[in-house]
Design a protein around this motif. Structure first.
Motif, PDB file in Angstrom:
ATOM      1  N   UNK A  46       0.824  -1.186  -0.023  1.00  9.36           N
ATOM      2  CA  UNK A  46       0.028   0.151  -0.074  1.00  9.36           C
ATOM      3  C   UNK A  46       0.754   1.227  -0.028  1.00  9.36           C
ATOM      4  N   UNK A  47       1.726   1.326   0.731  1.00 12.22           N
ATOM      5  CA  UNK A  47       2.874   2.474   0.905  1.00 12.22           C
ATOM      6  C   UNK A  47       3.523   2.954  -0.665  1.00 12.22           C
ATOM      7  N   UNK A  48       3.937   1.627  -0.871  1.00 16.65           N
ATOM      8  CA  UNK A  48       4.603   1.606  -2.362  1.00 16.65           C
ATOM      9  C   UNK A  48       3.687   2.241  -3.390  1.00 16.65           C
ATOM     10  N   UNK A  49       2.600   1.821  -3.646  1.00 18.84           N
ATOM     11  CA  UNK A  49       1.736   2.005  -4.668  1.00 18.84           C
ATOM     12  C   UNK A  49       1.172   3.540  -4.243  1.00 18.84           C
ATOM     13  N   UNK A  96      11.786   7.422 -13.928  1.00 23.32           N
ATOM     14  CA  UNK A  96      11.246   8.669 -13.035  1.00 23.32           C
ATOM     15  C   UNK A  96      11.126   8.018 -11.504  1.00 23.32           C
ATOM     16  N   UNK A  97      11.284   6.910 -11.462  1.00 16.15           N
ATOM     17  CA  UNK A  97      11.406   6.260 -10.080  1.00 16.15           C
ATOM     18  C   UNK A  97      12.627   6.647  -9.233  1.00 16.15           C
ATOM     19  N   UNK A  98      12.646   7.258  -8.283  1.00 17.86           N
ATOM     20  CA  UNK A  98      13.615   7.486  -7.400  1.00 17.86           C
ATOM     21  C   UNK A  98      13.604   6.550  -6.177  1.00 17.86           C
ATOM     22  N   UNK A  99      14.414   5.594  -6.005  1.00 19.74           N
ATOM     23  CA  UNK A  99      14.370   4.408  -5.277  1.00 19.74           C
ATOM     24  C   UNK A  99      14.694   5.035  -3.895  1.00 19.74           C
ATOM     25  N   UNK A 100      15.832   6.009  -3.852  1.00 21.02           N
ATOM     26  CA  UNK A 100      16.129   6.307  -2.480  1.00 21.02           C
ATOM     27  C   UNK A 100      14.735   7.350  -1.903  1.00 21.02           C
ATOM     28  N   UNK A 101      14.399   7.938  -2.529  1.00 21.85           N
ATOM     29  CA  UNK A 101      13.218   8.744  -2.137  1.00 21.85           C
ATOM     30  C   UNK A 101      11.950   7.806  -1.796  1.00 21.85           C
ATOM     31  N   UNK A 102      11.708   6.678  -2.521  1.00 24.39           N
ATOM     32  CA  UNK A 102      10.705   5.610  -2.039  1.00 24.39           C
ATOM     33  C   UNK A 102      11.158   4.989  -0.917  1.00 24.39           C
ATOM     34  N   UNK A 103      12.346   4.558  -0.920  1.00 25.23           N
ATOM     35  CA  UNK A 103      12.743   3.832   0.581  1.00 25.23           C
ATOM     36  C   UNK A 103      12.448   4.979   1.742  1.00 25.23           C
ATOM     37  N   UNK A 112      14.484  -1.794   3.023  1.00 24.89           N
ATOM     38  CA  UNK A 112      14.936  -1.936   1.733  1.00 24.89           C
ATOM     39  C   UNK A 112      14.733  -3.278   1.140  1.00 24.89           C
ATOM     40  N   UNK A 113      14.925  -4.226   1.879  1.00 19.59           N
ATOM     41  CA  UNK A 113      14.704  -5.678   1.375  1.00 19.59           C
ATOM     42  C   UNK A 113      13.105  -5.707   1.140  1.00 19.59           C
ATOM     43  N   UNK A 114      12.131  -5.331   1.911  1.00 16.57           N
ATOM     44  CA  UNK A 114      10.759  -5.505   1.844  1.00 16.57           C
ATOM     45  C   UNK A 114      10.162  -4.693   0.653  1.00 16.57           C
ATOM     46  N   UNK A 162       9.019  -6.126  -2.936  1.00 20.70           N
ATOM     47  CA  UNK A 162       7.517  -5.822  -3.595  1.00 20.70           C
ATOM     48  C   UNK A 162       7.834  -5.581  -4.962  1.00 20.70           C
ATOM     49  N   UNK A 163       9.011  -4.729  -5.284  1.00 28.97           N
ATOM     50  CA  UNK A 163       9.002  -4.197  -6.699  1.00 28.97           C
ATOM     51  C   UNK A 163       9.292  -5.516  -7.507  1.00 28.97           C
ATOM     52  N   UNK A 164      10.164  -6.491  -7.012  1.00 26.80           N
ATOM     53  CA  UNK A 164      10.433  -7.431  -7.818  1.00 26.80           C
ATOM     54  C   UNK A 164       9.228  -8.394  -8.068  1.00 26.80           C
ATOM     55  N   UNK A 165       8.348  -8.475  -7.323  1.00 23.25           N
ATOM     56  CA  UNK A 165       7.198  -9.241  -7.465  1.00 23.25           C
ATOM     57  C   UNK A 165       6.170  -8.288  -8.477  1.00 23.25           C
ATOM     58  N   UNK A 166       5.949  -7.165  -8.232  1.00 21.09           N
ATOM     59  CA  UNK A 166       5.516  -6.436  -9.557  1.00 21.09           C
ATOM     60  C   UNK A 166       5.904  -6.768 -10.794  1.00 21.09           C
TER      61      UNK A 166
END
Length: 104
Positions: free
Chosen positions: A33-36, A54-61, A82-84, A88-92
């Motif tokens: 939910x947080x990621x989406x 456009x995805x800023x991974x550091x900002x998402x974390x 970070x692992x979670x 989640x992104x790998x599953x997506x």
């Protein structure tokens, strides 16, 4: 459409083995939910936003950690964010791109 349970199962399978049983389905749903919500807030769910550049991974974390810190009932270890999120992104990617994804 991918079911929420399929995403949870794929996320759990993508986690390092040490974390697979540490978190409940509800915990993984919170991460989902947080990621989406982040994707939506950043306009990354728009039809023309197909490029992940456009995805800023550091900002998402950081966003995920910040949201978990705000939750007084949070049981997710911030050191595992970070692992979670990566799981989640790998599953997506695996589920939404119809890639083969082995679930233990």
């Amino acid at each position: 459409m991918i079911s929420e349970q399929a995403l949870i199962d794929a996320t759990r399978a993508a986690l390092p083995e040490a974390l697979r049983d540490k978190y409940t389905d509800d915990d993984l749903t919170i991460i989902y939910d947080i990621v989406w919500d982040y994707y939506e807030d950043k306009g990354l769910l728009e039809i023309d936003a197909e490029d992940d550049d456009d995805l800023d991974i550091a900002d998402l974390m950081q966003h995920t950690r910040d949201m978990l810190k705000k939750d007084k009932h949070n049981t997710i270890d911030l050191n595992d964010v970070e692992a979670l999120v990566n799981a989640e992104m790998a599953a997506e990617d695996a589920l939404y791109e119809n890639e083969d994804f082995e679930i233990d």
